[in-house]
Design a protein around this motif. Structure first.
Motif, PDB file in Angstrom:
ATOM      1  N   ALA A   1       0.833  -1.201   0.000  1.00 15.13           N
ATOM      2  CA  ALA A   1       0.000   0.000   0.000  1.00 15.13           C
ATOM      3  C   ALA A   1       0.858   1.237   0.000  1.00 15.13           C
ATOM      4  CB  ALA A   1      -0.915  -0.007   1.213  1.00 15.13           C
ATOM      5  N   GLY A   2       1.610   1.430   1.048  1.00 20.33           N
ATOM      6  CA  GLY A   2       2.603   2.481   1.051  1.00 20.33           C
ATOM      7  C   GLY A   2       2.184   3.788   1.637  1.00 20.33           C
ATOM      8  N   CYS A   3       1.130   4.382   1.153  1.00 21.45           N
ATOM      9  CA  CYS A   3       0.811   5.726   1.584  1.00 21.45           C
ATOM     10  C   CYS A   3      -0.490   5.726   2.347  1.00 21.45           C
ATOM     11  CB  CYS A   3       0.710   6.671   0.398  1.00 21.45           C
ATOM     12  SG  CYS A   3       2.182   6.659  -0.602  1.00 21.45           S
TER      13      CYS A   3
ATOM     14  N   SER B   1      -0.189  -3.767   3.157  1.00 20.30           N
ATOM     15  CA  SER B   1      -0.589  -4.499   1.960  1.00 20.30           C
ATOM     16  C   SER B   1      -1.775  -3.832   1.284  1.00 20.30           C
ATOM     17  CB  SER B   1      -0.956  -5.939   2.338  1.00 20.30           C
ATOM     18  OG  SER B   1      -1.727  -6.545   1.330  1.00 20.30           O
ATOM     19  N   ALA B   2      -1.656  -3.583  -0.028  1.00 21.04           N
ATOM     20  CA  ALA B   2      -2.760  -2.985  -0.778  1.00 21.04           C
ATOM     21  C   ALA B   2      -3.961  -3.923  -0.802  1.00 21.04           C
ATOM     22  CB  ALA B   2      -2.308  -2.662  -2.198  1.00 21.04           C
ATOM     23  N   ASN B   3      -3.699  -5.226  -0.944  1.00 16.16           N
ATOM     24  CA  ASN B   3      -4.809  -6.176  -0.954  1.00 16.16           C
ATOM     25  C   ASN B   3      -5.541  -6.192   0.395  1.00 16.16           C
ATOM     26  OD1 ASN B   3      -4.651  -7.018  -3.590  1.00 16.16           O
ATOM     27  ND2 ASN B   3      -3.310  -8.757  -3.165  1.00 16.16           N
TER      28      ASN B   3
ATOM     29  N   HIS C   1     -10.101  -3.658   4.300  1.00 17.05           N
ATOM     30  CA  HIS C   1     -10.300  -2.610   5.314  1.00 17.05           C
ATOM     31  C   HIS C   1     -11.332  -1.582   4.858  1.00 17.05           C
ATOM     32  CE1 HIS C   1      -5.835  -3.419   6.524  1.00 17.05           C
ATOM     33  NE2 HIS C   1      -6.634  -4.406   6.857  1.00 17.05           N
ATOM     34  N   ASN C   2     -11.306  -1.246   3.566  1.00 17.85           N
ATOM     35  CA  ASN C   2     -12.185  -0.176   3.083  1.00 17.85           C
ATOM     36  C   ASN C   2     -13.654  -0.589   3.011  1.00 17.85           C
ATOM     37  OD1 ASN C   2     -10.280   1.872   2.839  1.00 17.85           O
ATOM     38  ND2 ASN C   2      -9.546   1.061   0.882  1.00 17.85           N
ATOM     39  N   LEU C   3     -13.949  -1.865   3.223  1.00 16.60           N
ATOM     40  CA  LEU C   3     -15.337  -2.293   3.348  1.00 16.60           C
ATOM     41  C   LEU C   3     -15.840  -2.143   4.781  1.00 16.60           C
ATOM     42  CD1 LEU C   3     -15.166  -5.602   1.258  1.00 16.60           C
ATOM     43  CD2 LEU C   3     -16.021  -3.377   0.490  1.00 16.60           C
TER      44      LEU C   3
ATOM     45  N   SER D   1      -6.356   3.729  -7.135  1.00 18.46           N
ATOM     46  CA  SER D   1      -5.552   2.924  -6.224  1.00 18.46           C
ATOM     47  C   SER D   1      -6.220   1.573  -6.028  1.00 18.46           C
ATOM     48  CB  SER D   1      -5.414   3.629  -4.873  1.00 18.46           C
ATOM     49  OG  SER D   1      -4.862   2.742  -3.918  1.00 18.46           O
ATOM     50  N   VAL D   2      -5.426   0.502  -6.129  1.00 14.71           N
ATOM     51  CA  VAL D   2      -5.991  -0.834  -5.934  1.00 14.71           C
ATOM     52  C   VAL D   2      -6.552  -1.004  -4.532  1.00 14.71           C
ATOM     53  CG1 VAL D   2      -4.476  -1.858  -7.639  1.00 14.71           C
ATOM     54  CG2 VAL D   2      -3.756  -1.801  -5.258  1.00 14.71           C
ATOM     55  N   GLN D   3      -6.157  -0.151  -3.611  1.00 12.88           N
ATOM     56  CA  GLN D   3      -6.599  -0.275  -2.225  1.00 12.88           C
ATOM     57  C   GLN D   3      -8.113  -0.172  -2.073  1.00 12.88           C
ATOM     58  OE1 GLN D   3      -3.286   2.734  -1.635  1.00 12.88           O
ATOM     59  NE2 GLN D   3      -3.768   2.176   0.475  1.00 12.88           N
TER      60      GLN D   3
END
Length: 638
Positions: free
Chosen positions: A2-4, A56-58, A63-65, A616-618
């Motif tokens: 993820a990174g940012c 992790s982006a995946n 998390h975003n749900l 963003s894939v996030q």
């Protein structure tokens, strides 16, 4: 990775540019069918359901749900208040970090077994004195202000900026608790000492409540990226955090079913079934709080749904890209991402599927072991940079799905990150062009100057579950191993590891002294700062994503000057000018080689209506299912 932080990360004010979604599809609310299970396939599982500990982006897709933040954005990066009804800057003061000297205490430096020197305190450091030793030894002392002293500074009127956020009343977490300002304060306290703390406490001074629904965020010094960088962290109920300034009810990292704690947030879904490294199932929250009538910025159809219209989301872990593609073809899943480029091209040509591409916030980069000989030499690193065949990588390996990274800034963040993107590219592209003869000349020079003997043995590492990425690394190794005018300068080997294993090694404090080159992808955001900061800032060492202990003072200073201070906070053009300097220093030092800029692509079957990918894939699932800022909604027609 993820990174940012936060809203796609990256930081940086602005946004609101051209919609990066390519061939956006829309649906008529009258056609929407409610119900069903949206089934997605991702390449890796959840490292943790506790966001402050995740890189992790995946994992962020999950998390975003569940969790929400005080702000949100549309696909072009425009910020909108979300859990907050509104926000405003209430004060800005022209101070430097030296203004906190009276609130600082002396703390000794200590040293780990592998020789890493660190400031020995368990408290989260907020401000370090600028005059602390630049090359400290164990036993030296540093002056620091920690979270304990920050409230005293604010009480005395010492802070850089103050933002006031007004929360909506009547928002409930899934456990029934109403969201209040205390939840926000305690949630931000959860970031202390976490894997994301370096992305927070380079700017945040403190978060305080004022009544039940007013939150004040304080910046250490004026910060042009403050709202985007700091206001986008998830908020949790008291069952997780406990009360502000009290010990957290669930220890950091423990908000996870594997730790026997249900992840709890205000989001539109709750986790209802989970099997480690296999799948996670989410069920829609019946009394989800959102209503478009609560948002004065919403100007869409009155028929637009107040939440996702699917009943469930099932996210399967299918590590092999070919197996994810097969699951999509067999109708076992509705959406897959992270497919190989050749597979994407095949799906693009099929009438039974739809590729949904969006100019991405991600990039592929190669990080050098800058503290280890002979890689301390920037000229050597620049020479290697000129042996990366970016057009071949883009055209032959990625088949045009990713673009050559001629500059360290993707077009997505150009509006706030440069005065003129085309001019920036023209000026800086020569650093990144493939020129083997020039590389050889530079290597001969640096070999003579620094007494380097060739060939240099080195290993390039990447994750094994990304076929395209492995091919990229093999191609770079082949390029570095070639003889140029009869000289072989490098003897490169390639090592691949499973994704989470690789990431866990990168985040250890001793990876930097292994002398290996790491290649991995990172997801940034709409602002410019994260593209330089995440992989260069010493605050992010052993976090995401400075794995090699990179600490370049002139770059640190340039990044500070582009983001911090009243001048750049109030003058957007000046800020853009200063980022021009940042990008040139990034390429001059070349601690990281930027290889490609990404395109985010979700592939869906014809039963999926309205799906568009977020940059963003996030948030590729959460955004597609419901985002009123873009009137984005996905439903299932079956």
């Amino acid at each position: 990775m993820a990174g940012c932080s936060g809203i796609g990360g990256g930081g940086g004010g602005g946004g609101g540019g051209i919609d990066p979604v390519q061939d956006r599809v829309t649906v008529d609310p009258a056609d929407i069918q409610e119900g069903g299970t949206f089934r997605a396939a991702l390449g890796s599982g959840v490292d943790t359901f506790d966001p402050p500990e995740s890189s992790s982006a995946n994992s962020s897709v999950h998390h975003n749900l569940l969790y929400e933040t005080m702000i949100t954005t549309d696909a072009s990066g425009t910020i909108y208040p979300w859990l907050a009804e509104s926000y405003e800057q209430t004060e800005v003061q022209d101070i430097q970090r030296t203004a906190y000297t009276d609130y600082m205490k002396e703390v000794s430096y200590a040293e780990t077994d592998d020789g890493t020197v660190f400031i020995d305190t368990d408290q989260q450091i907020v401000v370090e004195h600028p005059d602390n030793p630049s090359d400290p030894s164990a036993g030296d002392t540093a002056q620091v202000m920690t979270v304990e002293e920050a409230p005293d500074a604010i009480a005395d009127g010492t802070f850089g900026m103050e933002y006031e956020f007004q929360l909506h009343e009547g928002i409930n977490f899934v456990n029934g608790e109403e969201l209040t300002a205390d939840n926000v304060v305690a949630s931000y306290q959860r970031l202390r000492g976490s894997a994301l703390s370096g992305q927070v406490f380079d700017s945040l001074l403190d978060v305080q409540s004022d009544g039940d629904y007013t939150v004040r965020l304080y910046a250490q010094i004026p910060d042009a990226a403050f709202v985007r960088e700091i206001a986008g962290f998830s908020i949790y109920p008291t069952e997780i955090t406990g009360a502000p300034d009290e010990p957290q009810n669930v220890p950091l990292g423990g908000m996870d079913p594997r730790e026997e704690h249900e992840p709890l947030g205000t989001g539109p879904f709750r986790l209802t079934d989970y099997e480690n490294e296999n799948y996670a199932t989410y069920t829609k929250v019946d009394d989800y709080w959102f209503d478009t009538e609560m948002k004065d910025w919403f100007d869409g159809s009155s028929e637009f749904p107040n939440g996702p219209v699917v009943d469930k989301v099932d996210i399967a872990v299918i590590s092999s890209p070919s197996s994810r593609a097969a699951a999509l073809q067999e109708g076992e899943v509705d959406m897959a991402r992270g497919l190989s480029s050749s597979t994407l091209t095949n799906f693009q040509e099929s009438e039974e599927f739809r590729t949904a591409p969006t100019a991405g916030a991600g990039y592929l980069f190669m990080q050098f072991p800058v503290t280890q000989g002979p890689w301390q030499n920037a000229k050597l690193r620049r020479a290697v940079n000129k042996l990366i065949p970016r057009p071949s990588i883009s055209n032959n390996i990625f088949q045009g799905w990713e673009n050559p990274a001629w500059v360290p800034l993707p077009p997505l963040a150009a509006a706030t990150g440069t005065t003129d993107y085309e001019e920036l590219t023209e000026d800086l592209k020569p650093y990144n062009t493939y020129e083997q003869e020039e590389a050889a000349t530079m290597l001969d020079e640096v070999g003579e100057e620094a007494g380097i003997e060739y060939p240099i043995e080195v290993t390039i590492e990447t994750n094994s579950d990304n076929k395209d990425r492995v091919r990229v690394v093999e191609l770079i190794a082949q390029s570095m191993n070639q003889e140029i005018d009869g000289t072989q300068y490098f003897d490169v080997s390639v090592n691949t590891k499973e994704f989470l294993t690789f990431v866990s090694q990168l985040l250890t404090e001793n990876y930097y002294n292994k002398g290996k080159i790491a290649v991995i992808g990172l997801s940034g955001g709409f602002g410019p700062h994260g593209y330089a900061k995440s992989i260069h800032s010493p605050e992010n060492f052993a976090q995401c994503c400075n794995f090699q202990n990179i600490d370049i003072e002139r770059l640190n200073e340039a990044m500070r000057n582009a983001r911090y201070g009243v001048d750049v906070a109030e003058d957007k053009e000046l800020r853009r000018e200063r980022y021009n300097d940042v990008w040139e220093i990034v390429l001059e030092e070349n601690a990281n080689s930027y290889i490609t800029h990404s395109t985010t692509v979700g592939v869906v079957g014809t039963e999926v209506k309205g799906f568009n990918s977020y940059p963003s894939v996030q948030d590729i699932v959460g955004y597609a299912l419901h985002n009123p800022a873009d009137e984005q909604i996905t439903y299932l027609d079956r």
